[in-house]
Design an enzyme around this catalytic site. Sequence first.
Site, short mmCIF file in Angstrom:
data_model
loop_
_atom_site.label_atom_id
_atom_site.label_comp_id
_atom_site.label_asym_id
_atom_site.label_seq_id
_atom_site.Cartn_x
_atom_site.Cartn_y
_atom_site.Cartn_z
N ASP A 147 -60.39 -21.48 29.36
CA ASP A 147 -61.20 -20.91 30.44
C ASP A 147 -60.47 -20.93 31.77
OD1 ASP A 147 -63.73 -19.92 29.74
OD2 ASP A 147 -64.51 -21.94 29.44
N LYS A 197 -59.91 -17.02 28.90
CA LYS A 197 -61.27 -16.47 28.92
C LYS A 197 -61.72 -16.38 30.37
CE LYS A 197 -64.95 -18.81 27.14
NZ LYS A 197 -65.82 -19.04 28.32
N GLU A 211 -72.71 -14.32 25.35
CA GLU A 211 -73.51 -15.56 25.33
C GLU A 211 -74.95 -15.27 25.72
OE1 GLU A 211 -71.88 -18.97 27.39
OE2 GLU A 211 -73.77 -20.09 27.19
N GLU A 234 -65.04 -15.34 32.80
CA GLU A 234 -66.46 -15.00 32.87
C GLU A 234 -66.58 -13.75 33.73
OE1 GLU A 234 -69.09 -18.25 33.76
OE2 GLU A 234 -68.15 -19.53 32.25
N ASP A 265 -64.53 -24.64 29.85
CA ASP A 265 -64.84 -25.46 31.02
C ASP A 265 -66.16 -26.21 30.80
OD1 ASP A 265 -66.57 -23.35 31.34
OD2 ASP A 265 -65.93 -22.82 33.37
N SER A 266 -66.75 -26.04 29.61
CA SER A 266 -67.86 -26.90 29.20
C SER A 266 -67.41 -28.36 29.22
CB SER A 266 -68.38 -26.51 27.81
OG SER A 266 -67.31 -26.43 26.88
O1 KIV Z 1 -66.97 -23.39 28.20
C1 KIV Z 1 -67.35 -23.16 27.04
O2 KIV Z 1 -67.32 -24.00 26.15
C2 KIV Z 1 -67.84 -21.82 26.75
C3 KIV Z 1 -68.62 -21.63 25.48
C4 KIV Z 1 -70.01 -22.06 25.69
C5 KIV Z 1 -68.54 -20.24 24.99
O3 KIV Z 1 -67.67 -20.92 27.52
#
Ligand code: KIV
Length: 264
Positions: free
Chosen positions: A84, A112, A181, A114, A45-46
Amino acid sequence: MPAITVNTLAQRKQASEPIVCLTAYDATFARVLDANGVDVILVGDSLGMVVQGHATTLPVTLDDMIYHVSAVVRGSENALIMADIPFLGDADPATALAQAGALLRAGAHMVKVECGETELPVVERLVAAGIPVCAHVGLTPQAVHRLGGYKVQGRDPHAAAELESLAARLEKAGAQCLLLESIPETLARAIVHSVDVPVIGIGASPECDGQVLVLSDVLGLTPEPPRFACDFLAEGGSVAGAVRAYAEAVRARSFPKHDTHTFR
Ligand code: KIV
């Protein structure tokens, strides 16, 4: 089925062969990563910051994630695709199940999440439904406002013990991978050696079972890159060369470097 599966990741930990993970958000870059040694493509989600230009990852929606996952899937063949669950998509197990299901239907192979304490039942529910989970702990960017910024986590002994215990409980809940992280290197090392599942690091430790970076950081495109970032473009000479140089450095454990890319 991609060539790289959750079993490959587990075997890599057993064999001490580092896992190479990098973000991508579209088919063109996914193709380059897939052809140049990347094992796991993270549709993070970056993308909210890198692609959409937001200050945080919070505005990213499930529809955004599905759009980018679908594009990455079309560009890749061998890599495992991790996606994410966006902000509030894991607010409760039922919501998380619906969101993870949508991401897998779009072609992701793993989600993924969090994680803090409250996400333990979420992980259990997803795993019970047959969905592989990577549990992201330490600096969790979706909690940026609660954390008061993008700050290193687990520095004091109490916080470090809590993170180590959380990692163990996430493994017990069924997470097949952990992502650490921005935590001190000593804490990251302790977690890597205390769990059986593969541990991927970013701002964590060279001893992690794998490393991940955001693609724009590897290509030197981030105006104020974080300490754990590294520009591989100069060394690699091209986008494909930069990805290859990153993959080789991770496999040789020459990236990340103690102190330069890690925290005390
Ligand atoms: O969203 C993302 O790209 C991430 C990485 C920074 C691990 O969670």
